[in-house]
Write a protein that holds these residues in place. Structure first.
Motif, PDB file in Angstrom:
ATOM      1  N   ASP A   1       8.123  -6.509   6.687  1.00  0.00           N
ATOM      2  CA  ASP A   1       6.718  -6.671   6.311  1.00  0.00           C
ATOM      3  C   ASP A   1       6.010  -7.483   7.402  1.00  0.00           C
ATOM      4  OD1 ASP A   1       4.355  -6.727   4.991  1.00  0.00           O
ATOM      5  OD2 ASP A   1       4.999  -8.058   3.375  1.00  0.00           O
ATOM      6  N   VAL A   2       5.172  -6.802   8.190  1.00  0.00           N
ATOM      7  CA  VAL A   2       4.473  -7.445   9.308  1.00  0.00           C
ATOM      8  C   VAL A   2       3.013  -7.663   8.905  1.00  0.00           C
ATOM      9  CG1 VAL A   2       3.887  -7.295  11.750  1.00  0.00           C
ATOM     10  CG2 VAL A   2       5.967  -6.181  10.898  1.00  0.00           C
ATOM     11  N   HIS A   3       2.571  -8.904   8.866  1.00  0.00           N
ATOM     12  CA  HIS A   3       1.208  -9.204   8.417  1.00  0.00           C
ATOM     13  C   HIS A   3       0.159  -8.805   9.448  1.00  0.00           C
ATOM     14  CE1 HIS A   3       2.599 -11.220   4.811  1.00  0.00           C
ATOM     15  NE2 HIS A   3       3.454 -11.921   5.537  1.00  0.00           N
ATOM     16  N   PHE A   4       0.455  -9.023  10.728  1.00  0.00           N
ATOM     17  CA  PHE A   4      -0.493  -8.694  11.792  1.00  0.00           C
ATOM     18  C   PHE A   4       0.244  -7.936  12.901  1.00  0.00           C
ATOM     19  CE2 PHE A   4      -1.900 -12.713   9.892  1.00  0.00           C
ATOM     20  CZ  PHE A   4      -3.154 -12.336   9.426  1.00  0.00           C
ATOM     21  N   ALA A   5      -0.391  -6.903  13.456  1.00  0.00           N
ATOM     22  CA  ALA A   5       0.236  -6.088  14.502  1.00  0.00           C
ATOM     23  C   ALA A   5       0.617  -6.920  15.716  1.00  0.00           C
ATOM     24  CB  ALA A   5      -0.702  -4.952  14.911  1.00  0.00           C
ATOM     25  N   LYS A   6      -0.151  -7.982  15.993  1.00  0.00           N
ATOM     26  CA  LYS A   6       0.133  -8.822  17.159  1.00  0.00           C
ATOM     27  C   LYS A   6       1.453  -9.578  17.022  1.00  0.00           C
ATOM     28  CE  LYS A   6      -2.625 -12.755  15.426  1.00  0.00           C
ATOM     29  NZ  LYS A   6      -1.494 -13.648  15.211  1.00  0.00           N
ATOM     30  N   ASP A   7       2.014  -9.611  15.807  1.00  0.00           N
ATOM     31  CA  ASP A   7       3.282 -10.306  15.593  1.00  0.00           C
ATOM     32  C   ASP A   7       4.496  -9.433  15.940  1.00  0.00           C
ATOM     33  OD1 ASP A   7       1.862 -12.491  14.620  1.00  0.00           O
ATOM     34  OD2 ASP A   7       1.963 -11.799  12.533  1.00  0.00           O
ATOM     35  N   LYS A   8       4.265  -8.158  16.181  1.00  0.00           N
ATOM     36  CA  LYS A   8       5.384  -7.241  16.394  1.00  0.00           C
ATOM     37  C   LYS A   8       6.254  -7.578  17.611  1.00  0.00           C
ATOM     38  CE  LYS A   8       3.714  -3.109  13.999  1.00  0.00           C
ATOM     39  NZ  LYS A   8       3.416  -1.660  14.141  1.00  0.00           N
ATOM     40  N   PRO A   9       5.684  -7.935  18.777  1.00  0.00           N
ATOM     41  CA  PRO A   9       6.551  -8.219  19.930  1.00  0.00           C
ATOM     42  C   PRO A   9       7.573  -9.319  19.653  1.00  0.00           C
ATOM     43  CG  PRO A   9       4.291  -7.922  20.654  1.00  0.00           C
ATOM     44  CD  PRO A   9       4.259  -7.950  19.158  1.00  0.00           C
TER      45      PRO A   9
ATOM     46  N   TYR B   1      21.562   1.815  16.013  1.00  0.00           N
ATOM     47  CA  TYR B   1      20.302   1.281  15.495  1.00  0.00           C
ATOM     48  C   TYR B   1      19.097   2.087  15.979  1.00  0.00           C
ATOM     49  CZ  TYR B   1      23.035  -2.913  14.363  1.00  0.00           C
ATOM     50  OH  TYR B   1      23.981  -3.781  13.867  1.00  0.00           O
ATOM     51  N   VAL B   2      18.151   2.294  15.057  1.00  0.00           N
ATOM     52  CA  VAL B   2      16.826   2.809  15.376  1.00  0.00           C
ATOM     53  C   VAL B   2      15.824   1.795  14.852  1.00  0.00           C
ATOM     54  CG1 VAL B   2      15.084   4.512  14.717  1.00  0.00           C
ATOM     55  CG2 VAL B   2      17.344   5.267  15.436  1.00  0.00           C
ATOM     56  N   ILE B   3      14.826   1.469  15.686  1.00  0.00           N
ATOM     57  CA  ILE B   3      13.758   0.572  15.255  1.00  0.00           C
ATOM     58  C   ILE B   3      12.433   1.303  15.392  1.00  0.00           C
ATOM     59  CG2 ILE B   3      12.540  -1.601  15.653  1.00  0.00           C
ATOM     60  CD1 ILE B   3      15.128  -2.760  16.774  1.00  0.00           C
ATOM     61  N   ASN B   4      11.738   1.489  14.278  1.00  0.00           N
ATOM     62  CA  ASN B   4      10.398   2.079  14.298  1.00  0.00           C
ATOM     63  C   ASN B   4       9.391   0.957  14.507  1.00  0.00           C
ATOM     64  OD1 ASN B   4      10.785   5.016  13.648  1.00  0.00           O
ATOM     65  ND2 ASN B   4      11.800   4.131  11.855  1.00  0.00           N
ATOM     66  N   TYR B   5       9.125   0.664  15.773  1.00  0.00           N
ATOM     67  CA  TYR B   5       8.153  -0.370  16.116  1.00  0.00           C
ATOM     68  C   TYR B   5       6.776   0.019  15.585  1.00  0.00           C
ATOM     69  CZ  TYR B   5       5.690  -3.725  19.183  1.00  0.00           C
ATOM     70  OH  TYR B   5       4.914  -4.749  19.683  1.00  0.00           O
ATOM     71  N   GLU B   6       6.493   1.315  15.638  1.00  0.00           N
ATOM     72  CA  GLU B   6       5.282   1.877  15.032  1.00  0.00           C
ATOM     73  C   GLU B   6       5.686   3.050  14.148  1.00  0.00           C
ATOM     74  OE1 GLU B   6       1.682   1.181  18.164  1.00  0.00           O
ATOM     75  OE2 GLU B   6       3.119   2.750  18.679  1.00  0.00           O
TER      76      GLU B   6
ATOM     77  N   PHE C   1       9.006  -1.445  11.144  1.00  0.00           N
ATOM     78  CA  PHE C   1       7.982  -2.476  11.074  1.00  0.00           C
ATOM     79  C   PHE C   1       6.774  -1.892  10.332  1.00  0.00           C
ATOM     80  CE2 PHE C   1       9.371  -4.790  15.246  1.00  0.00           C
ATOM     81  CZ  PHE C   1      10.590  -5.083  14.648  1.00  0.00           C
ATOM     82  N   TYR C   2       6.455  -2.476   9.174  1.00  0.00           N
ATOM     83  CA  TYR C   2       5.333  -1.989   8.375  1.00  0.00           C
ATOM     84  C   TYR C   2       4.215  -3.015   8.369  1.00  0.00           C
ATOM     85  CZ  TYR C   2       2.498  -0.705   4.338  1.00  0.00           C
ATOM     86  OH  TYR C   2       1.447  -0.386   3.527  1.00  0.00           O
ATOM     87  N   CYS C   3       3.077  -2.614   8.926  1.00  0.00           N
ATOM     88  CA  CYS C   3       1.881  -3.462   8.937  1.00  0.00           C
ATOM     89  C   CYS C   3       0.835  -2.785   8.046  1.00  0.00           C
ATOM     90  CB  CYS C   3       1.356  -3.627  10.365  1.00  0.00           C
ATOM     91  SG  CYS C   3      -0.133  -4.628  10.491  1.00  0.00           S
ATOM     92  N   LYS C   4       0.586  -3.358   6.893  1.00  0.00           N
ATOM     93  CA  LYS C   4      -0.271  -2.713   5.907  1.00  0.00           C
ATOM     94  C   LYS C   4      -1.634  -2.354   6.476  1.00  0.00           C
ATOM     95  CE  LYS C   4      -2.099  -3.241   1.220  1.00  0.00           C
ATOM     96  NZ  LYS C   4      -2.181  -4.099   0.022  1.00  0.00           N
ATOM     97  N   ALA C   5      -2.204  -3.215   7.285  1.00  0.00           N
ATOM     98  CA  ALA C   5      -3.539  -2.966   7.836  1.00  0.00           C
ATOM     99  C   ALA C   5      -3.598  -1.670   8.643  1.00  0.00           C
ATOM    100  CB  ALA C   5      -3.964  -4.148   8.704  1.00  0.00           C
ATOM    101  N   ASN C   6      -2.489  -1.341   9.320  1.00  0.00           N
ATOM    102  CA  ASN C   6      -2.463  -0.146  10.178  1.00  0.00           C
ATOM    103  C   ASN C   6      -1.756   1.038   9.544  1.00  0.00           C
ATOM    104  OD1 ASN C   6      -3.693  -1.709  12.147  1.00  0.00           O
ATOM    105  ND2 ASN C   6      -1.771  -2.216  13.170  1.00  0.00           N
TER     106      ASN C   6
ATOM    107  N   PHE D   1       7.735  -3.244  -0.683  1.00  0.00           N
ATOM    108  CA  PHE D   1       7.123  -1.981  -0.297  1.00  0.00           C
ATOM    109  C   PHE D   1       6.727  -1.197  -1.545  1.00  0.00           C
ATOM    110  CE2 PHE D   1       7.521   2.006   2.516  1.00  0.00           C
ATOM    111  CZ  PHE D   1       6.316   1.742   3.136  1.00  0.00           C
ATOM    112  N   LYS D   2       7.581  -1.239  -2.538  1.00  0.00           N
ATOM    113  CA  LYS D   2       7.323  -0.559  -3.802  1.00  0.00           C
ATOM    114  C   LYS D   2       6.060  -1.093  -4.456  1.00  0.00           C
ATOM    115  CE  LYS D   2       9.586   0.466  -8.221  1.00  0.00           C
ATOM    116  NZ  LYS D   2      10.828   0.252  -9.009  1.00  0.00           N
TER     117      LYS D   2
END
Length: 406
Positions: free
Chosen positions: A222-230, A321-326, A355-360, A382-383
């Motif tokens: 759960d990512v609150h802001f996209a800028k936190d992803k890196p 491993y697979v990471i869905n950054y977007e 990585f799930y960012c609700k805003a995006n 998520f549910k």
């Protein structure tokens, strides 16, 4: 059998092989990583061997044409075909961009039983200035395979594939076997086109009810802001390395654009992670080299950052491993998500982190949630954020429908 390298067929192979040998057209949907390539190569090569032993094969042009959407997938199919036909005297060739047209023509006009090709190069070869290839291609083709059919028939290359299928000198639909293979066959447009260019009175439809590989463990961050992803990505990779006793396993990171791919790879390299990037702006030589280094776990290429189209062609049996950054942001995000995650869990359990960012990502959330629900791995947070009512449940293992029969 020696070339196969295995004794027991996988489920999709067990279902498909007899029908291809018996001459049926096929529409096959099965989740990524189930062995679809061998499912069509084995019976086609077997049929060609029998025909060669009985009356000989023409060496004047391809008897089987296999189309795939990217160079990486074409190269992979070509290598699999070479492995399976070793010692059989069945020839195989490939055609895609960055192979010289002259070299393609020389190889194809000398001897080619199976041709693995990208549609753009194939149409180029069929132009009037290559009339010799046009004649050869259409004289002997008995098998047409369209791999990753969902991409071809719903993506940007739809017109190219229709141009090819409508070619006036292509053998009639009922004079060849038409074989469609894909992780997804559930869009109306795809099915309409596939039915138009198939012998529907002699067709078998095979669909898997499992939308995702059951060997995959799914996690959603759960990512609150996209800028936190890196920072989250680096933390995530550090945790993975710690779980693997200080060694960085193979990790594929998916993003949606080339610009983001370059940025993510640069950030990881700056932080001293063994990362590299791959996308269509790079030459085929560089892409092939990058994939080869990633497969053999080169010390500087253990993390591969990729966009969807290139990444779907990378088959690494033991990628962990697979990471869905977007999250995929297209109209078919659900199936692109399945395809991305399916890069892992092929021969042993794998992990897919998203990585799930609700805003995006809120528009794509219901589609992704349906996959996780189907896998019985839907996170509680998520549910609570997405509406999952009415999501289609898994109904069975495999359904087979012979069109033309009641």
């Amino acid at each position: 059998m020696k070339n196969c390298g295995f004794i027991w067929p996988r489920k999709v192979q067990e279902a498909v092989i007899p029908y291809i040998i018996e001459g049926y057209d096929i529409k096959c949907q099965s989740e990524t990583g189930t062995g679809k390539t061998a499912a069509y190569l084995i019976p086609i090569i077997d049929n060609l061997m029998k025909e060669k032993a009985k009356k000989g094969l023409s060496n004047e042009g391809p008897i089987c044409v296999i189309l795939a959407p990217t160079r990486e997938i074409v190269e992979q199919i070509f290598q699999d075909a070479q492995k399976l036909n070793y010692g059989t005297d069945i020839s195989v060739a490939k055609a895609y961009g960055e192979i010289r047209i002259k070299d393609n023509l020389n190889e194809l006009t000398k001897r080619c039983n199976i041709l693995c090709a990208c549609i753009g190069r194939l149409l180029n070869l069929m132009k009037h200035d290559h009339q010799e290839f046009d004649d050869l291609l259409l004289l002997d083709m008995k098998y047409l395979v369209i791999d990753e059919a969902d991409y071809f028939l719903t993506g940007p290359e739809t017109q190219d594939i229709v141009t090819f299928l409508d070619h006036e000198r292509l053998p009639p639909v009922n004079k060849r076997q038409n074989l469609y293979f894909s992780p997804t066959l559930r869009t109306e447009k795809l099915n309409l086109l596939a039915d138009k260019y198939s012998n529907v009175k002699n067709m078998v439809l095979l669909t898997s009810s499992l939308e995702c590989n059951q060997r995959i463990k799914f996690f959603v961050e759960d990512v609150h802001f996209a800028k936190d992803k890196p920072k989250l990505l680096q933390k995530c990779i550090k945790n993975i390395i710690a779980e693997n006793e200080g060694k960085c396993p193979r990790i594929m990171v998916f993003v949606n654009t080339k610009k983001t791919a370059n940025k993510v790879a640069d950030d990881l390299k700056y932080a001293n992670f063994p990362a590299t990037v791959i996308h269509s702006d790079f030459s085929q030589h560089r892409r092939d080299k990058t994939i080869a280094e990633f497969r053999k776990e080169s010390s500087n290429c253990r993390i591969l950052v990729s966009v969807n189209v290139v990444g779907r062609g990378i088959d690494v049996e033991e990628m962990d491993y697979v990471i869905n950054y977007e999250i995929p942001n297209s109209h078919d995000s659900k199936y692109r998500f399945i395809q991305r995650c399916g890069r892992t869990g092929r021969t042993r359990p794998g992990t897919a982190i998203t990585f799930y960012c609700k805003a995006n990502d809120k528009d794509m959330a219901p589609a992704i949630a349906s996959v996780l629900k189907n896998a019985q791995q839907l996170p509680e947070f998520f549910k609570n954020q997405v509406l999952t009512e009415g999501i289609e449940e898994s109904l069975g293992q495999l359904s087979i429908n012979k069109k033309g029969n009641k």
